[in-house]
Motif scaffolding. Structure first.
Motif, PDB file in Angstrom:
ATOM      1  N   THR A 129       2.661  -9.757 -11.379  1.00  0.00           N
ATOM      2  CA  THR A 129       2.153 -10.833 -10.901  1.00  0.00           C
ATOM      3  C   THR A 129       2.760 -12.471 -10.574  1.00  0.00           C
ATOM      4  N   VAL A 168       2.409  -4.577 -14.870  1.00  0.00           N
ATOM      5  CA  VAL A 168       1.477  -5.172 -14.484  1.00  0.00           C
ATOM      6  C   VAL A 168       2.353  -6.682 -13.661  1.00  0.00           C
ATOM      7  N   SER A 219      -6.643  -7.174 -15.722  1.00  0.00           N
ATOM      8  CA  SER A 219      -4.605  -6.150 -15.176  1.00  0.00           C
ATOM      9  C   SER A 219      -4.358  -6.769 -16.978  1.00  0.00           C
ATOM     10  N   LEU A 240      -0.457  -2.689 -10.589  1.00  0.00           N
ATOM     11  CA  LEU A 240      -0.356  -2.291 -11.552  1.00  0.00           C
ATOM     12  C   LEU A 240       1.171  -1.121 -10.939  1.00  0.00           C
TER      13      LEU A 240
END
Length: 595
Positions: free
Chosen positions: A558, A556, A543, A567
């Protein structure tokens, strides 16, 4: 049943190698009326292991040149896939983490689009959808309960779509949960560029916009209570007071005011007595005289006294004050001269209706005069503070009002626009605003919190930067310490911080590392990418490698609220709801060559 695409041939640690079958490289597969994406980087596959399905992500594929078969004169290489387990499916639910590993001979199969969606989507998301998975083009619901119960970071270069993501996050939240959160939460937006003063985020009935300007006195003002203004920390923030000398001076000024607050017209009597003492002193002080001259110029309707005091000079031979009127020398320490010349003007001083900043300037001048006369302060140490008060008083009085708070303080969203403020005020005022809302919320919150405060800072590098050389180190430390306290301790009080910035490397690493969830748009600067690598533990190398090449609007996602990084292509808001940060259209602006 699903489409088989290969067989496990090696398991080394958490790295799994699969020999791909010949028909596995199609772009799209259909099976039993369901659509399956073909094998490519970042796609997901399932490996059957007993009664469980181990979910893996594809990290690479290659041809194994060491294993090939001769078929006539042609060499046939073995196509292999490099997989990494990320979780498993048990009882039709995806669970993250490596609990089981496959064995050699296990069969790898494709996941349907619905199964891929279940990997990212929380069952309790209640339709909180802000975009689609970038590759799979599947709408994905985010776990709003976890997301807004955490600190958020939204990073990306100019034009990457971070402002749209920030606005979309809260616009969808308010659209879905407005009635539920209106009485329990408050959202404060620090808007440096005036991007959220229109129809963004929420309707006008639930939104208060404070447009601050230092250009004139016609703009809105940020209201703080009288007790909050007369606080050494608040005044220290506004005027960047040094810790060892100027803050103790401010505390003496404030305590003196508090001591006589109930005495009618105490400030007027205080000023009259101080001026009389300076002019009539048997041990005159030149510094005290200069401060008196400055003081009377600040007083309302005291032009005659200011002119008179301005004529007072210092006789070094007699070591006394004097002034010349009509060609004759007069001495203020002479009782008859003082009574005839100064007393009528001093008795006209009236300081009953001063504004907060003017009263501060007058009280600070009086305090300095007394400190100098009694030897309790060094004039040269305190005078810089009074000069800052004098230079910033006019600008702060245009953006801050001191008094009772208005009834509309309980609006769901408060947007404070700093677009028309000078740079010095933009550096200082957000600290005061953050401190105001943080301490106000902390003073009334229960344990566990029954209400929440969400502080949203767009273009956060303006106030959270470590790179600024325009301020003293002590002030920079205090500025960062306040926000570091909010991000480290705020969660237990129900205070959550959302920051957006195009330069995360400029922001304090302590603040970035304490964020829980991240929306990372395109970043190309090496320092920014290195910071993300060192501070975000949930960001995997695959990523991270895609961040510099992300398309506009893609990011991205997270953090602690997500099982694995994803994504996402964030949906663009309607024109009337998008932040006022769109690129200029030069075709419309300049016209075409045919015009």
């Amino acid at each position: 049943m699903s489409i088989q695409i290969g067989e496990v041939v090696a398991v080394m640690g958490v790295e799994v190698s699969v020999r791909a079958f010949e028909n596995s490289n199609h772009e799209t597969h259909f099976f039993n009326g369901k659509k399956f994406k073909g094998i490519s980087i970042r796609e997901f596959v399932s490996i059957s292991h007993g009664f469980r399905e181990i979910v893996c992500t594809v990290e690479g594929e290659y041809l194994d040149e060491r294993n090939f078969e001769l078929e006539a004169s042609e060499k046939l290489f073995t196509r292999k896939l490099k997989l990494r387990p990320i979780g498993y499916i048990e009882d039709d639910a995806f669970k993250d983490g490596i609990k089981y590993l496959p064995k050699i001979g296990d069969i790898a199969t494709l996941l349907s689009e619905q199964q891929v969606g279940s990997i990212f989507e929380s069952k309790s998301s209640d339709g909180y959808i802000i975009g689609k998975l970038l590759k799979e083009d599947l709408p994905i619901a985010l776990p709003w309960q976890k997301l807004f119960n955490s600190h958020l970071g939204i990073f990306g270069n100019t034009g990457s779509g971070k402002s749209n993501t920030l606005t979309k996050l809260f616009t969808v939240l308010f659209a879905n949960k407005l009635n539920s959160i209106a009485s329990h939460s408050k959202f404060v937006v620090l808007d440096f560029n005036g991007e959220y003063t229109g129809d963004q985020l929420v309707g006008a009935d639930h939104k208060k916009v404070v447009r601050l300007t230092t250009r004139n006195a016609e703009g809105d003002r940020f209201k703080i209570h009288d007790d909050e203004f007369w606080d050494a920390e608040t005044l220290g923030i506004l005027f960047q007071a040094t810790t060892n000398t100027q803050k103790p001076f401010l505390r003496r000024t404030i305590s003196g005011r508090a001591r006589f607050i109930d005495v009618p017209d105490s400030l007027t009597h205080y000023a009259r007595a101080t001026i009389r003492r300076v002019l009539c002193s048997t041990d005159p002080s030149v510094e005290a005289l200069e401060q008196v001259k400055s003081l009377v110029r600040q007083m309302p309707d005291a032009e005659n006294l200011a002119e008179l005091v301005g004529k007072v000079g210092w006789n070094n031979t007699n070591r006394s004050f004097y002034l010349i009127i009509d060609g004759q020398t007069r001495y203020p320490d002479n009782e008859a001269h003082f009574g005839a010349i100064f007393e009528p003007q001093i008795s006209r001083i009236d300081l009953q209706n001063l504004s907060g900043f003017t009263e501060l300037q007058v009280r600070a001048s009086l305090q300095l005069i007394n400190d100098v006369q009694f030897g309790s302060a060094q004039y040269e140490h305190i005078q810089p503070l009074l000069r800052r008060i004098d230079s910033l008083k006019e600008e702060f009085s245009r953006v801050i009002s001191v008094g009772e708070l208005a009834d509309d303080e309980d609006r769901l969203v408060t947007v404070i626009s700093l677009r028309e403020c000078k740079q010095d005020v933009k550096k200082i005022l957000p600290i005061l605003i953050a401190k105001h809302f943080y301490e106000q919320h902390r003073s009334v919150v229960t344990s566990p919190p029954s209400t929440t405060l969400h502080l949203i800072v767009d273009e956060a590098h303006n106030i959270l930067s470590q790179q600024s050389n325009r301020e003293a180190e002590s002030w920079k430390d205090y500025r960062l310490e306040l926000f570091e306290e909010i991000i480290k301790e705020g969660r237990k009080f129900g205070v959550f911080l959302t920051i957006a910035s195009q330069r995360p490397a400029d922001i304090s690493p302590t603040i970035v590392s304490q964020l829980h969830n991240y929306f990372i748009h395109r970043l190309v600067n090496d320092r920014d990418l290195a910071l993300l690598e060192n501070t975000i533990s949930t960001l995997d190398s695959l990523s991270r490698g895609q961040i510099p090449t992300l398309p506009q609007g893609a990011c991205v996602v997270t953090g602690t609220s997500f099982d694995i990084p994803m994504l996402m292509q964030v949906d663009k808001l309607p024109k009337e709801q998008e932040p006022a940060s769109s690129d200029v259209n030069l075709v419309d602006l300049w016209g075409s060559d045919d015009d």
